[in-house]
Design a protein around this motif. Structure first.
Motif, PDB file in Angstrom:
ATOM      1  N   ASP A 156     -14.119  -8.159 -56.609  1.00 54.91           N
ATOM      2  CA  ASP A 156     -14.290  -8.854 -55.336  1.00 54.91           C
ATOM      3  C   ASP A 156     -13.369 -10.065 -55.362  1.00 54.91           C
ATOM      4  N   LEU A 157     -12.383 -10.063 -54.485  1.00 58.25           N
ATOM      5  CA  LEU A 157     -11.445 -11.174 -54.436  1.00 58.25           C
ATOM      6  C   LEU A 157     -11.951 -12.230 -53.456  1.00 58.25           C
ATOM      7  N   ASN A 158     -12.162 -13.439 -53.955  1.00 58.12           N
ATOM      8  CA  ASN A 158     -12.643 -14.516 -53.102  1.00 58.12           C
ATOM      9  C   ASN A 158     -11.648 -14.816 -51.992  1.00 58.12           C
ATOM     10  N   ALA A 162     -11.689 -13.383 -44.991  1.00 64.34           N
ATOM     11  CA  ALA A 162     -11.056 -14.111 -43.886  1.00 64.34           C
ATOM     12  C   ALA A 162      -9.659 -13.553 -43.613  1.00 64.34           C
ATOM     13  N   ILE A 163      -8.908 -13.272 -44.656  1.00 64.96           N
ATOM     14  CA  ILE A 163      -7.555 -12.693 -44.477  1.00 64.96           C
ATOM     15  C   ILE A 163      -7.657 -11.307 -43.865  1.00 64.96           C
ATOM     16  N   ASN A 164      -8.584 -10.504 -44.352  1.00 70.62           N
ATOM     17  CA  ASN A 164      -8.747  -9.148 -43.836  1.00 70.62           C
ATOM     18  C   ASN A 164      -9.179  -9.174 -42.364  1.00 70.62           C
ATOM     19  N   ASP A 165     -10.093 -10.113 -42.026  1.00 71.80           N
ATOM     20  CA  ASP A 165     -10.550 -10.204 -40.645  1.00 71.80           C
ATOM     21  C   ASP A 165      -9.426 -10.602 -39.698  1.00 71.80           C
TER      22      ASP A 165
END
Length: 168
Positions: A156-158, A162-165
């Protein structure tokens, strides 16, 4: 014809099987593995032995064969139909056979591309949820045959949500 000899061939068939003259195919016996067709045509099959099959029993029963998929040596894919031709009267006398071949290479390529697009993220090329589940299931199926124990490594990359969204 009734004896499985080629009596008529069109230009499209000649082109499909890399044959230059109709005389190279006319009169050939389609039931003999050694004479699937003209030597140039026979060599155009990826697996010549598989391109010839015993159709005689199907013919005797009046059965047809539709949509047989055949790979050619040059990478093209052909779909083949076999239709016995019988008289319209009550006797149903066998008059001959009709073979139809269609080049379905582009259709198959498009289908593979659609399937690939449905399991991978376009931006990253990584498996999406559907692809991950399908790949995981294949791994588990193969694992059952080998009697090995599975390991799942999850990262799981912190901050990735947000980047994906924002960017997909």
């Amino acid at each position: 014809d009734d004896g499985f000899q080629i009596r008529v061939v069109n230009r499209a068939a000649l082109d499909m099987f890399n044959v230059t003259k109709p005389s190279e195919m006319l009169g050939l016996d389609l039931t003999a593995p050694a004479s699937i067709s003209a030597p140039a045509a026979r060599n155009s099959f990826a697996e010549p032995a598989l391109a010839s099959f015993d159709i005689d029993e199907k013919r005797r029963r009046g059965e047809r064969l539709l949509g047989e998929r055949i790979e050619l040596a040059d990478g093209r894919i052909v779909e083949r139909d076999f239709l016995p031709v019988v008289s319209a009267d009550r006797s149903k006398t066998h008059l001959g056979n009709l073979w139809m071949h269609r080049d379905i290479t582009e259709r198959e390529k498009a289908q593979l591309k659609i399937e690939e697009m449905s399991i991978r993220d376009e931006l990253t090329g990584l498996y999406n949820r559907r692809g991950f589940i399908a790949r995981g299931q294949r791994c588990l199926d193969n694992l059952g045959k080998s009697h090995k124990r599975p390991i799942l490594f999850y990262v799981d990359l912190n901050g990735m949500k947000a980047i994906n969204d924002q960017m997909g």
